[in-house]
Scaffold this motif. Structure first.
Motif, short mmCIF file in Angstrom:
data_model
loop_
_atom_site.label_atom_id
_atom_site.label_comp_id
_atom_site.label_asym_id
_atom_site.label_seq_id
_atom_site.Cartn_x
_atom_site.Cartn_y
_atom_site.Cartn_z
N ARG A 137 0.84 -1.20 0.00
CA ARG A 137 0.00 0.00 0.00
C ARG A 137 0.87 1.25 0.00
NH1 ARG A 137 -1.44 3.87 2.92
NH2 ARG A 137 -0.37 3.19 4.80
N ARG A 138 1.91 1.25 0.85
CA ARG A 138 2.81 2.41 0.91
C ARG A 138 3.53 2.62 -0.42
NH1 ARG A 138 6.20 1.68 6.38
NH2 ARG A 138 4.47 1.29 7.76
N ALA A 139 3.98 1.53 -1.01
CA ALA A 139 4.69 1.65 -2.30
C ALA A 139 3.77 2.26 -3.35
CB ALA A 139 5.21 0.29 -2.75
N GLU A 140 2.53 1.82 -3.38
CA GLU A 140 1.57 2.39 -4.33
C GLU A 140 1.36 3.87 -4.05
OE1 GLU A 140 -1.89 -0.08 -3.91
OE2 GLU A 140 -1.11 -1.59 -5.29
N GLN A 141 1.18 4.21 -2.79
CA GLN A 141 0.96 5.59 -2.37
C GLN A 141 2.14 6.49 -2.74
OE1 GLN A 141 0.53 6.07 1.92
NE2 GLN A 141 -1.40 7.15 1.56
N GLU A 142 3.35 5.96 -2.61
CA GLU A 142 4.56 6.73 -2.89
C GLU A 142 4.97 6.67 -4.37
OE1 GLU A 142 7.33 4.94 -0.21
OE2 GLU A 142 6.30 5.72 1.57
N GLY A 143 4.23 5.90 -5.17
CA GLY A 143 4.57 5.78 -6.58
C GLY A 143 5.79 4.91 -6.83
N ASN A 144 6.10 4.04 -5.89
CA ASN A 144 7.26 3.16 -6.01
C ASN A 144 6.84 1.82 -6.60
OD1 ASN A 144 9.67 1.84 -5.76
ND2 ASN A 144 9.87 2.14 -3.56
N GLU A 145 6.45 1.85 -7.85
CA GLU A 145 5.92 0.66 -8.53
C GLU A 145 6.93 -0.48 -8.62
OE1 GLU A 145 2.74 0.09 -9.80
OE2 GLU A 145 2.26 1.90 -8.67
N GLY A 146 8.21 -0.15 -8.61
CA GLY A 146 9.25 -1.17 -8.78
C GLY A 146 9.34 -2.16 -7.64
N THR A 147 8.89 -1.78 -6.45
CA THR A 147 8.98 -2.71 -5.31
C THR A 147 7.74 -3.59 -5.16
OG1 THR A 147 8.11 -1.08 -3.76
CG2 THR A 147 10.51 -1.20 -3.99
N ILE A 148 6.66 -3.23 -5.81
CA ILE A 148 5.41 -3.98 -5.63
C ILE A 148 5.55 -5.44 -6.05
CG2 ILE A 148 2.99 -4.13 -6.37
CD1 ILE A 148 2.99 -1.03 -6.28
N PRO A 149 6.19 -5.77 -7.17
CA PRO A 149 6.34 -7.19 -7.49
C PRO A 149 7.06 -7.98 -6.41
CG PRO A 149 6.86 -5.86 -9.41
CD PRO A 149 6.72 -4.92 -8.25
N TYR A 150 8.03 -7.37 -5.77
CA TYR A 150 8.76 -8.03 -4.69
C TYR A 150 7.81 -8.41 -3.56
CZ TYR A 150 12.16 -8.47 -0.87
OH TYR A 150 12.90 -8.91 0.19
N TYR A 151 6.97 -7.48 -3.14
CA TYR A 151 6.02 -7.76 -2.06
C TYR A 151 4.99 -8.80 -2.48
CZ TYR A 151 8.02 -3.45 -0.20
OH TYR A 151 8.89 -2.48 0.24
N LEU A 152 4.52 -8.69 -3.72
CA LEU A 152 3.53 -9.66 -4.21
C LEU A 152 4.12 -11.07 -4.27
CD1 LEU A 152 1.86 -7.56 -7.02
CD2 LEU A 152 0.80 -8.28 -4.87
N GLY A 153 5.38 -11.18 -4.64
CA GLY A 153 6.03 -12.49 -4.68
C GLY A 153 6.10 -13.11 -3.29
N HIS A 154 6.43 -12.28 -2.31
CA HIS A 154 6.48 -12.80 -0.94
C HIS A 154 5.08 -13.18 -0.44
CE1 HIS A 154 10.67 -12.56 0.09
NE2 HIS A 154 10.73 -11.42 -0.57
N ARG A 155 4.08 -12.41 -0.86
CA ARG A 155 2.71 -12.77 -0.45
C ARG A 155 2.33 -14.12 -1.06
NH1 ARG A 155 -2.50 -10.22 -2.62
NH2 ARG A 155 -1.22 -8.39 -2.95
#
Length: 126
Positions: free
Chosen positions: A33-51
């Protein structure tokens, strides 16, 4: 306790482990959520992979498949080949657990082909 019987300590331990897993999933959701809010799209795949990995470990295979699909979409959108390959692996794992073996096989073949076609030494060693 007698052999073959689960005692209260074991039950409490299992509840703690499940609670820790839920807390971990909640923390990953917050980071996403924070990454989306901050516009840090590059880290979202990392979090999704861990999920997706956590959900697989918990035996929540439908939810793991959904998380792997989200992981794949974000990895492709951000052009992160390593994350894309991991997402395909996680998706293949979920499909295998769900009994969708043909899908799992085609995805894992795609993983092998992607690794073979990439010169990243990290991927080659994975």
């Amino acid at each position: 306790p007698e052999v073959g019987k689960v005692g209260r300590d074991t039950d409490d331990g299992l509840q703690w482990e499940l609670g820790a897993a839920e807390a971990g999933l909640a923390a990953l959701a917050e980071l996403e959520r924070r990454a989306e809010q901050e516009g840090n799209e590059g880290t979202i795949p990392y979090y999704l992979g861990h999920r997706a990995s956590c959900l697989l470990a918990l035996g929540r295979f439908d939810a793991a498949r959904q998380a792997a699909l989200e992981h794949l979409a974000h990895a492709e959108a951000t052009r992160q080949n390593g994350q894309r390959i991991q997402a395909l692996y996680l998706l293949a794992s979920a499909h295998a657990y769900l009994g969708e073996l043909d899908r799992a096989h085609s995805e894992i073949v795609e993983v092998g082909d992607a690794i073979a076609g990439d010169d990243d030494p990290w991927l080659a060693g994975s």
